[in-house]
Design a protein around this motif. Structure first.
Motif, PDB file in Angstrom:
ATOM      1  N   PHE A  21       0.830  -1.205   0.000  1.00  0.00           N
ATOM      2  CA  PHE A  21       0.000   0.000   0.000  1.00  0.00           C
ATOM      3  C   PHE A  21       0.866   1.257   0.000  1.00  0.00           C
ATOM      4  N   LEU A  22       1.886   1.272   0.851  1.00  0.00           N
ATOM      5  CA  LEU A  22       2.748   2.452   0.932  1.00  0.00           C
ATOM      6  C   LEU A  22       3.537   2.653  -0.355  1.00  0.00           C
ATOM      7  N   THR A  25       1.260   4.159  -2.962  1.00  0.00           N
ATOM      8  CA  THR A  25       0.951   5.545  -2.607  1.00  0.00           C
ATOM      9  C   THR A  25       2.131   6.458  -2.910  1.00  0.00           C
ATOM     10  N   LEU A  26       3.317   6.029  -2.528  1.00  0.00           N
ATOM     11  CA  LEU A  26       4.513   6.856  -2.728  1.00  0.00           C
ATOM     12  C   LEU A  26       4.863   6.989  -4.209  1.00  0.00           C
ATOM     13  N   GLN A  29       3.020   9.429  -6.198  1.00  0.00           N
ATOM     14  CA  GLN A  29       3.406  10.816  -5.950  1.00  0.00           C
ATOM     15  C   GLN A  29       4.821  11.122  -6.445  1.00  0.00           C
ATOM     16  N   LYS A 106      -1.912   3.661  12.862  1.00  0.00           N
ATOM     17  CA  LYS A 106      -2.667   2.867  11.889  1.00  0.00           C
ATOM     18  C   LYS A 106      -4.065   2.600  12.438  1.00  0.00           C
ATOM     19  N   ALA A 110      -3.932   8.050   3.101  1.00  0.00           N
ATOM     20  CA  ALA A 110      -2.787   8.484   2.303  1.00  0.00           C
ATOM     21  C   ALA A 110      -2.605   9.999   2.308  1.00  0.00           C
ATOM     22  N   LEU A 113      -0.844  11.049   5.544  1.00  0.00           N
ATOM     23  CA  LEU A 113       0.552  10.620   5.572  1.00  0.00           C
ATOM     24  C   LEU A 113       1.413  11.507   4.685  1.00  0.00           C
ATOM     25  N   LEU A 114       0.964  11.775   3.464  1.00  0.00           N
ATOM     26  CA  LEU A 114       1.741  12.601   2.542  1.00  0.00           C
ATOM     27  C   LEU A 114       1.924  14.017   3.086  1.00  0.00           C
TER      28      LEU A 114
END
Length: 245
Positions: A21-22, A25-26, A29, A106, A110, A113-114
């Motif tokens: 997932f991370l 997401t990263l 971006q 948790k 997203a 976190l960003l």
């Protein structure tokens, strides 16, 4: 607004689903995601890859993440965000006191976190005495979004090129020594890395300078290091024979 070149973010988490997932997401971006499933793997990745930011889970199989924070801090000052299911106030306090920059419980979204990542990167720049946005002649350098513009056009940099420019921009107008750059970018100061540094500075000038052979903004301080000038230097006056007046 994604970064122009892959800023490496290290994910230290033993749950494959969370890492997946991370990573997605990263990468959406514009970041480059590195993964480690244990504390030992995480420390090796910090040493070898010099990530721009670290996401750390506290529940690791080989050691407690809280005990890992000081070890990471001994290797890098990159922003470190703790991601964990532990929501007790004592855990948060211990993590922050150990050297973490932020604490995200948790489950998390997203966007949050960003945003916390951007804030941590911004605070790191400010803590080093820099400003989030630097202008040097035709160059505009955004240290939070990791963007470089030259005369309004975006310039793409390789990771090592960005890491060098970032240090020069944080200390804009001041001399940055060879040793500082080598330790910050490569983590060590050897003859091999010194040669790499010269090559990368030459490549930076090819991308950023109007005339790479006569640099006006990314200048050499002979025998010491490099300096990013916030403006074009004044012309040097010369006598009739060509000597400096």
């Amino acid at each position: 607004m994604p970064p122009p070149s892959p800023a490496a973010v290290l994910i230290i988490d033993d749950e494959r689903a969370i890492r997946r997932f991370l990573r997605s997401t990263l990468e959406a971006q514009g970041y480059a995601a590195l993964e480690a499933a244990t504390g030992a793997e995480g420390l090796r990745a910090v040493r070898h890859h010099r990530p721009a930011l670290i996401l750390l889970d506290l529940g690791l199989p080989d050691r407690d993440g809280l005990a890992l924070i000081p070890e990471i801090r001994a290797l890098t000052d990159a922003p470190l965000l703790v991601l964990t299911v532990r929501d007790a106030e004592t855990s948060k306090v211990r993590a922050l006191d150990a050297g973490a920059d932020d604490y995200v419980t948790k489950p998390f979204g997203a966007p949050e976190l960003l945003a916390r990542m951007r804030a941590a990167l911004r605070h790191r720049v400010q803590a080093q005495g820099g400003r989030p946005r630097i202008e040097a002649g035709p160059l505009a350098i955004d240290l939070v979004y990791r963007r470089v513009m030259r005369d309004g056009a975006e310039v793409r940099l390789a990771p090592k090129e960005w890491a060098i420019l970032e240090q020069l921009a944080i200390h804009v107008g001041r001399v940055v020594t060879h040793g500082h750059l080598l330790r910050q970018v490569w983590g060590r100061d050897t003859e091999t890395e010194q040669q790499y540094l010269r090559v990368h500075v030459r490549q930076l000038r090819q991308k950023l300078e109007p005339d790479p052979n006569r640099p006006r903004f990314l200048v050499t301080e002979p025998g010491v290091g490099y300096r990013l000038l916030p403006h074009e230097p004044e012309p040097v006056e010369r006598g009739e024979a060509g000597e400096v007046a």
